[in-house]
Design a protein around this motif. Structure first.
Motif: not given
Ligand code: JFZ
Length: 347
Positions: A43, A46, A90-91, A136, A139-141, A148
């Motif tokens: 994380w 984020c 992943h995110h 994921s 969430l996808d940054w 997110g």
């Protein structure tokens, strides 16, 4: 569904692998450790609000070889595990295969051309291990219309105190004012659906492991999007398992195949449908150099035994470092688990 889950109910024990861009620094950024109380290194982007240009500078330092990948697979096999679930995206939005749907991927941005998933599939086939992918979807940054990311694009990160975003996360409403259902629908259509199709058509996964821990009603994802995605999976790959964190709670006929419990949750009661506990070897999923409080081998062996006695599975996670090698007590713990299992059983 009965026959689809037959192998999974038999092969109780699997390895989860979280490896992505945050693994490069082991969850530190610009001299700072991971902000906020939970130790989830994956994380970092984020938590520490790493700007996209800065995050992307870390990508070339990720490097993996077929040998390292095979080492993960044999380590899992020697530990008594029968399948691997690898984080394919992943995110952070970073994909580990040459995706046509998004150039935000490993072979492209490391200039290696190396398809991590293909190599992993080959190693798993060689060692007779099943293979699933974490994806994921919520969430996808990276994608401007994914969910997110409140610190890049047009967002004002100062609106989000550390306390406030933590609250919004756990109440299920990671808050973004600039993404509406229509924009999210573009992300879904342009990235999620084609990437899931690429995974199914390109790598023949034995399962897909989705990760939306809130019911869809509390999220921007619609029921229709989820049921359509499930239909697509059933049509293209009728034997591919799907877990409950897709966001659909119905297990069995017409629904998903098994329930994923909360992180590190081990029930003391029996559950009638197929289920699994996801657990990690330390306290982070992705490599976090500050997470060095290791749990004893007995913790995993006992929870595995308890889960099996209650009709459940155990998915044990490792978080390899940037070059794929393993931190601290990871390899030792896996080997010791394997000694207990192989001393008492065959196959
Ligand atoms: C999710 C991910 O956010 C995390 O990075 C990791 O991949 C893990 C396996 O899954 O984490 C969760 C999952 C469930 C909850 C919170 C975070 N939950 O139930 O509140």
């Amino acid at each position: 569904p009965q026959s689809r889950t037959a192998w999974w109910k038999h092969d109780r024990f699997g390895m989860f692998i979280h490896w992505s861009v945050g693994s490069v620094t082991g969850a530190r950024f610009a001299g700072e450790t991971l902000r906020n109380p939970t130790p989830y290194g994956e994380w970092l982007r984020c938590r520490n609000r790493v700007p996209r240009e800065e995050y992307d500078k870390m990508i070339p330092y990720l490097s993996i070889t077929p040998e390292k990948i095979e080492h993960w697979v044999t380590l899992a096999k020697d530990a008594g595990m029968k399948y691997i679930v690898f984080v394919a995206k992943h995110h952070d939005g970073f994909a580990f295969w040459p995706s046509q749907a998004s150039d935000y991927n490993y072979p492209n941005l490391t200039n290696s051309g190396f398809d991590v998933l293909k190599s992993l599939r080959e190693a798993c086939d060689k060692h007779n291990m099943k293979l699933g992918f974490y994806y994921s979807h919520w969430l996808d940054w990276e994608h401007p219309y994914g969910w997110g990311n409140f610190w890049d694009f047009e967002n004002d990160p100062s609106k989000f105190s550390d306390v406030n975003w933590q609250e919004t996360l756990y109440s299920g409403a990671l808050f973004r004012t600039d993404v509406d259902e229509k924009k999210f629908g573009i992300y879904w259509k342009d990235k999620v659906v084609p990437q899931v199709v690429e995974l199914l058509e390109g790598y023949n996964p034995d399962m897909l492991w989705f990760d939306m821990w809130e019911p869809h009603e509390k999220t921007i994802v619609s029921k229709e999007q989820l049921t359509n995605l499930l239909d697509t999976i059933r049509t293209l790959s009728p034997n591919c398992l799907v877990n409950s964190r897709l966001g659909i709670s119905q297990i069995g006929e017409g629904g998903v195949d098994y329930e994923t419990l909360f992180d590190n949750q081990f029930p003391t009661y029996s559950i009638q449908h197929p289920w699994q506990s996801p657990v990690t070897i330390g306290h982070s999923w992705g490599y976090n150099r500050d997470d060095d409080a290791w749990r004893p081998v007995s913790f995993f062996v006992e929870n595995l035994a308890r889960n099996i006695s209650k009709g459940g599975n155990l998915l044990l996670n490792i978080g390899p470092m940037a070059d794929g090698s393993l931190q601290g007590e990871t390899a030792y713990t896996l080997r010791e688990i394997g000694k207990v299992i192989h001393a008492n059983a065959e196959g």
